[in-house]
Scaffold this active site. Structure first.
Site, mmCIF file in Angstrom:
data_model
loop_
_atom_site.group_PDB
_atom_site.id
_atom_site.type_symbol
_atom_site.label_atom_id
_atom_site.label_comp_id
_atom_site.label_asym_id
_atom_site.label_seq_id
_atom_site.Cartn_x
_atom_site.Cartn_y
_atom_site.Cartn_z
ATOM 1 N N CYS A 115 25.482 29.800 114.028
ATOM 2 C CA CYS A 115 25.861 28.396 113.985
ATOM 3 C C CYS A 115 24.872 27.565 113.196
ATOM 4 C CB CYS A 115 25.964 27.841 115.393
ATOM 5 S SG CYS A 115 24.428 28.019 116.276
ATOM 6 N N ASP A 152 11.000 11.220 77.525
ATOM 7 C CA ASP A 152 10.954 10.314 78.672
ATOM 8 C C ASP A 152 11.035 11.066 80.003
ATOM 9 O OD1 ASP A 152 13.602 10.966 78.505
ATOM 10 O OD2 ASP A 152 14.334 8.934 78.213
ATOM 11 N N ASP A 197 17.549 10.344 77.879
ATOM 12 C CA ASP A 197 18.101 11.563 77.301
ATOM 13 C C ASP A 197 17.140 12.743 77.459
ATOM 14 O OD1 ASP A 197 16.204 10.762 75.547
ATOM 15 O OD2 ASP A 197 17.502 10.671 73.792
ATOM 16 N N ASP A 204 16.819 4.098 78.781
ATOM 17 C CA ASP A 204 16.210 4.361 77.498
ATOM 18 C C ASP A 204 17.194 3.843 76.443
ATOM 19 O OD1 ASP A 204 14.501 5.690 75.667
ATOM 20 O OD2 ASP A 204 15.967 7.318 75.542
ATOM 21 N N CYS A 247 21.580 27.125 114.830
ATOM 22 C CA CYS A 247 20.608 28.209 114.685
ATOM 23 C C CYS A 247 20.001 28.149 113.287
ATOM 24 C CB CYS A 247 21.274 29.567 114.855
ATOM 25 S SG CYS A 247 22.493 29.602 116.140
HETATM 26 P P1 ADP Z 1 12.748 5.262 71.946
HETATM 27 O O1 ADP Z 1 12.180 4.455 73.070
HETATM 28 O O2 ADP Z 1 13.708 4.450 71.146
HETATM 29 O O3 ADP Z 1 13.340 6.561 72.418
HETATM 30 P P2 ADP Z 1 10.324 6.578 70.963
HETATM 31 O O4 ADP Z 1 9.327 6.155 71.993
HETATM 32 O O5 ADP Z 1 10.774 7.992 70.987
HETATM 33 O O6 ADP Z 1 11.582 5.580 70.914
HETATM 34 O O7 ADP Z 1 9.706 6.276 69.525
HETATM 35 C C1 ADP Z 1 9.214 4.987 69.229
HETATM 36 C C2 ADP Z 1 9.008 4.755 67.746
HETATM 37 O O8 ADP Z 1 8.086 5.722 67.208
HETATM 38 C C3 ADP Z 1 10.234 4.898 66.905
HETATM 39 O O9 ADP Z 1 10.997 3.731 66.888
HETATM 40 C C4 ADP Z 1 9.645 5.220 65.538
HETATM 41 O O10 ADP Z 1 9.226 4.032 64.903
HETATM 42 C C5 ADP Z 1 8.422 6.039 65.862
HETATM 43 N N1 ADP Z 1 8.704 7.470 65.794
HETATM 44 C C6 ADP Z 1 8.747 8.349 66.788
HETATM 45 N N2 ADP Z 1 9.031 9.588 66.350
HETATM 46 C C7 ADP Z 1 9.216 9.479 65.016
HETATM 47 C C8 ADP Z 1 9.562 10.408 63.967
HETATM 48 N N3 ADP Z 1 9.798 11.690 64.195
HETATM 49 N N4 ADP Z 1 9.653 9.924 62.714
HETATM 50 C C9 ADP Z 1 9.418 8.637 62.463
HETATM 51 N N5 ADP Z 1 9.120 7.735 63.391
HETATM 52 C C10 ADP Z 1 8.991 8.135 64.650
HETATM 53 MG MG MG Z 2 14.006 8.413 73.567
#
Ligand code: ADP
Ligand code: MG
Length: 754
Positions: free
Chosen positions: A13, A626, A622, A432, A16
């Site tokens: 059960c 994050d 996503d 995000d 248990c």
């Molecule tokens: P979000 O909060 O929109 O997911 P991120 O924190 O991932 O954004 O990135 C913040 C910023 O850092 C972007 O808007 C960009 O300006 C810069 N950045 C991050 N990764 C890249 C990349 N691979 N190439 C160019 N810019 C980047």
């Molecule tokens: Mg992001």
């Protein structure tokens, strides 16, 4: 920490199960043990080394008198339907039938022999003296006893044996078996032989039906999510062997035919075809795959034919992960469930005390509520059967198990009933931006090369982005897919929230947003367009920039609107610049936009919000850079499905496609589930209290009424009704939130079918 899952057999059960669970969690080697009674599985998280099955069984046997057997469970077995008619259940059914015929047949015969006189039938053993000299009555008495005790023993010997063994384990003695057996024995003692036998028969019928209906609802969940992997066609030379997916090794070759589900993750080495990825991503559009494409297990081939090289064994494949998630979705208990477990611990002793009280006080006090103490004993026995906590313990978990099943069917994975509860009252939803509210598929809306040629600019940009997996990078790789990168970058660094840094042809290169340039002290021009700016910096000088535009998902608007209508605070966090963030936030109707955040600042925001908010703080993202936010929120939701391991591992709820509005669907499911759980528990308690009052009244008004039988029926029947009512949840239709709005807009004259 090591985790193992076992199938646990013969537990009689839910009560248990709870005790075994508590006992195991107290063991030194074990961090936490959870029994999913619905799924008959035992999940153990070990501190380090795992215990042998024999040792585990031995320890369980020291505290539980069911003959518990464990069996290590692999994921494949977990996903299989369990057959309802096992050897044990068939045996039990046969015993029930034979003893039932014996008892009922005997009852009719003896009633006839006593000239259909019910009232004269019962003599407690201690009043046998009254019959002395009356040979006919005495013979009837003893032969009826013989027939009924045979039926009693035939159907209940195992229960009796467990009760006797239980005396050595006082802490767990007060269970369903004990209560039912004592009630039956009591009925025999006061001369109600037929009733005594019938109590045990009904108790066994109840346990049998309970097992059947639990198995059925479990199978219904498996059916609903439709995740049974098919067998694999292993290629051996020129032959094809049909084998179980779990026996495949990495680098084996397997053939996939139309209609088959891909059994393990692999890479296409020959052929091409279209895959239905619905079960993994919720996406209904077929995906075309060809040579060298990776394919995920769990998807179904709808057209073409493929030969795959096995890349992951079954246990490491996506499908195994998903099955594990779905089948263990109940392992975190919600508040209601934990409360009821505590309540059940008190419930039985309280009812037994009441029974004792009735027995002692009734015949004497209150002006003699009942005529004699035998009648008082009878009412007390009725109380005993009502004291079974089974329905109370099963009612809520089964509802949540089925609720999680319904969610899985709707492509939402919920890892515990606590998270389902967390959706009921939300203070704030933090989301995000990129990839969550927006599609994360960027297009170039402005391009400005300041120094050097455009080719050089794009070449450098792409050489950098080819090393990154950020949504920006993924889009740029597609946009400029014809560009051939002329040199490789060295010392590549991805600075989360800022951008990229590396050495390219001995030059220092930076690629990123304004924040990165500010940090590095580099001057930059302002673009004209709204969007995500990406600058390319060569030796501290900007050689050009592009501005990327991202589209808002159709789904986001209704998602935000629904939340706001509910009075939930919605916050968008992003690492993007303020201008673009405000622009997108405004178009979606989000009041609270926080931009220019670094990953750890996002986490700090979530932590802060959690402290301020009265109800749940939910983070939806996503899963790309994050994960920390997903972990630190009350309920972390990851989107984009099973494809990304990071999100699946860290999230409390996984949305298998890219629609944030699925969170609203999950909320609807949470409400429906809670309703069932509450209805179950309220009805269970009401019927139990009702039965006790009924026993008291009928005991006075009509002492020969078989109230004990009504109580047993009420109790076991109740449990079964709860299970069936809950399992109907799986069939419930949840109208997708996103579609809702579509249908609203649809008038009689203007209707655009999807
Ligand atoms: P979000 O909060 O929109 O997911 P991120 O924190 O991932 O954004 O990135 C913040 C910023 O850092 C972007 O808007 C960009 O300006 C810069 N950045 C991050 N990764 C890249 C990349 N691979 N190439 C160019 N810019 C980047
Ligand atoms: Mg992001």
């Amino acid at each position: 920490m090591k985790q193992k899952i076992y199938r646990i057999k013969n537990l009689s059960c839910a009560n248990c199960a709870q005790k075994v669970e508590e006992y195991l969690t107290k063991q030194d080697e074990i961090h936490r043990a959870v029994i999913n009674f619905t799924n008959s599985s035992l999940q153990i998280k070990y501190k380090d080394e795992e215990l042998e099955i024999v040792e585990l069984e031995r320890r369980i046997h020291t505290m539980n008198s069911d003959n518990v057997k464990l069996e290590a469970l692999d994921v494949h077995q977990m996903s299989m339907k369990q057959s309802i008619w096992t050897k044990e259940s068939v045996n039990l059914l046969i015993r029930i039938l034979i003893s039932g015929i014996l008892a009922i047949g005997g009852f009719i015969v003896f009633l006839a022999l006593k000239q259909w006189n019910m009232a004269d039938m019962h003599y407690p053993f201690w009043e046998l003296g009254k019959l002395s000299g009356n040979t006919r009555e005495l013979t009837l008495f003893w032969s009826e006893f013989a027939v009924m005790i045979t039926a009693f023993l035939l159907v209940g010997y195992d229960i009796g044996w467990k009760v006797i063994k239980g005396f050595k384990k006082p802490s767990t003695m007060l269970n369903e078996n004990f209560l039912m057996f004592m009630a039956a024995l009591g009925a025999i003692a006061i001369g109600n032989f037929f009733e005594g036998a019938l109590v045990l028969i009904l108790a066994q019928v109840g346990q049998l039906f309970e097992k059947i209906s639990v198995t059925k609802s479990r199978n219904a969940v498996i059916d609903a999510i439709n995740l049974r992997p098919s067998n694999a066609n292993l290629i051996v030379g020129n032959d094809i062997h049909v084998v179980e997916p779990s026996s495949l090794n990495v680098n084996d070759f397997i053939e996939i035919r139309v209609g088959e589900t891909i059994p393990v993750d692999g890479v296409v080495v020959r052929g091409s075809g279209s895959l239905n990825t619905m079960s993994l991503t919720g996406e209904s559009r077929p995906v075309h795959v060809g040579q060298d494409d990776a394919v995920m297990s769990g998807t179904t081939l709808i057209e073409g034919s493929l030969v795959l090289r096995v890349e992951h064994t079954f246990e490491n494949s996506k499908i195994a992960k998903l099955i594990e998630l779905v089948m263990n979705s109940g392992s975190n208990k919600g508040v209601m469930e934990s409360f009821l477990q505590k309540f059940a611990k008190w419930y039985t002793p309280i009812v037994i005390s009441l029974a004792l009280l009735v027995f002692i006080i009734f015949p004497f006090a209150a002006g003699g509520w009942v005529d004699n103490w035998t009648q008082g004993l009878y009412i007390a026995l009725t109380f005993l059967t009502v004291g079974c906590p089974c329905a109370i313990l099963v009612a809520v978990p089964i509802a949540y198990f089925c609720g999680a099943g319904l969610a899985s069917k709707n492509k939402i994975i919920i890892k515990g009933s606590n998270y389902l509860e967390g959706l009921l009252r939300i203070s704030e939803v933090i989301t995000d931006k990129t990839g969550t509210l927006t599609k994360g598929e960027f297009t170039v809306i402005e391009e400005n090369v300041i120094n050097g040629t455009k080719d050089d600019f794009i070449n450098i940009l792409l050489a950098m982005e080819s090393r990154s997996n950020h949504p920006i990078a993924i889009s740029l790789k597609t946009i400029y897919k014809d560009t051939v990168i002329s040199a490789k970058v060295q010392d590549f660094q991805e600075i989360a929230g800022f951008g990229l840094k590396a050495i390219y042809n001995k030059n220092e290169v930076l690629v990123g947003g304004q924040k990165l340039l500010l940090k590095e002290g580099i001057e930059y021009p302002q673009p004209n367009e709204y969007g995500t700016e990406i600058y390319v910096v060569l030796n501290k000088k900007v050689i050009g920039y592009i501005v990327l535009g991202d589209m808002v998902k159709d789904d986001s608007t209704i998602f935000i609107k629904t939340l706001k209508d509910q009075g939930v605070k919605v916050t968008m966090l992003t690492g993007d610049g303020a201008k673009n963030a405000e622009h997108i936030g405004h178009s979606l109707g989000i009041d609270n936009v926080v931009s220019n955040l670094l990953p750890d600042e996002k986490v700090a925001y979530v932590e802060e919000a959690k402290k301020k908010n009265k109800y749940s703080t939910i983070y939806i993202g996503d899963g790309i850079n994050d994960a920390a936010c997903i972990i630190s929120s009350d309920v972390g939701v990851a989107m984009g499905g099973i494809g990304s391991d990071v999100s699946v591992d860290n999230a409390d709820i996984v949305i298998m496609n890219d629609q944030p509005s699925k969170l609203i669907d999950a909320q609807k499911i949470a409400k429906a589930t809670r309703l069932r759980a509450i209805v179950n528990i309220v009805i269970a308690l009401m019927i139990k209290v009702g039965l006790m009052i009924f026993a008291l009244i009928i005991g006075k008004v009509n002492p020969s009424f078989p109230a004990l039988l009504v109580a047993v029926l009420g109790d076991t029947g109740l449990t079964i009704v709860c299970i069936i009512y809950s399992s109907l949840l799986i069939r419930k239709k949840i109208t997708p939130t996103h579609k809702d709005i579509h249908e609203d807009k649809c008038t009689k004259d203007h209707c655009h079918p999807h």
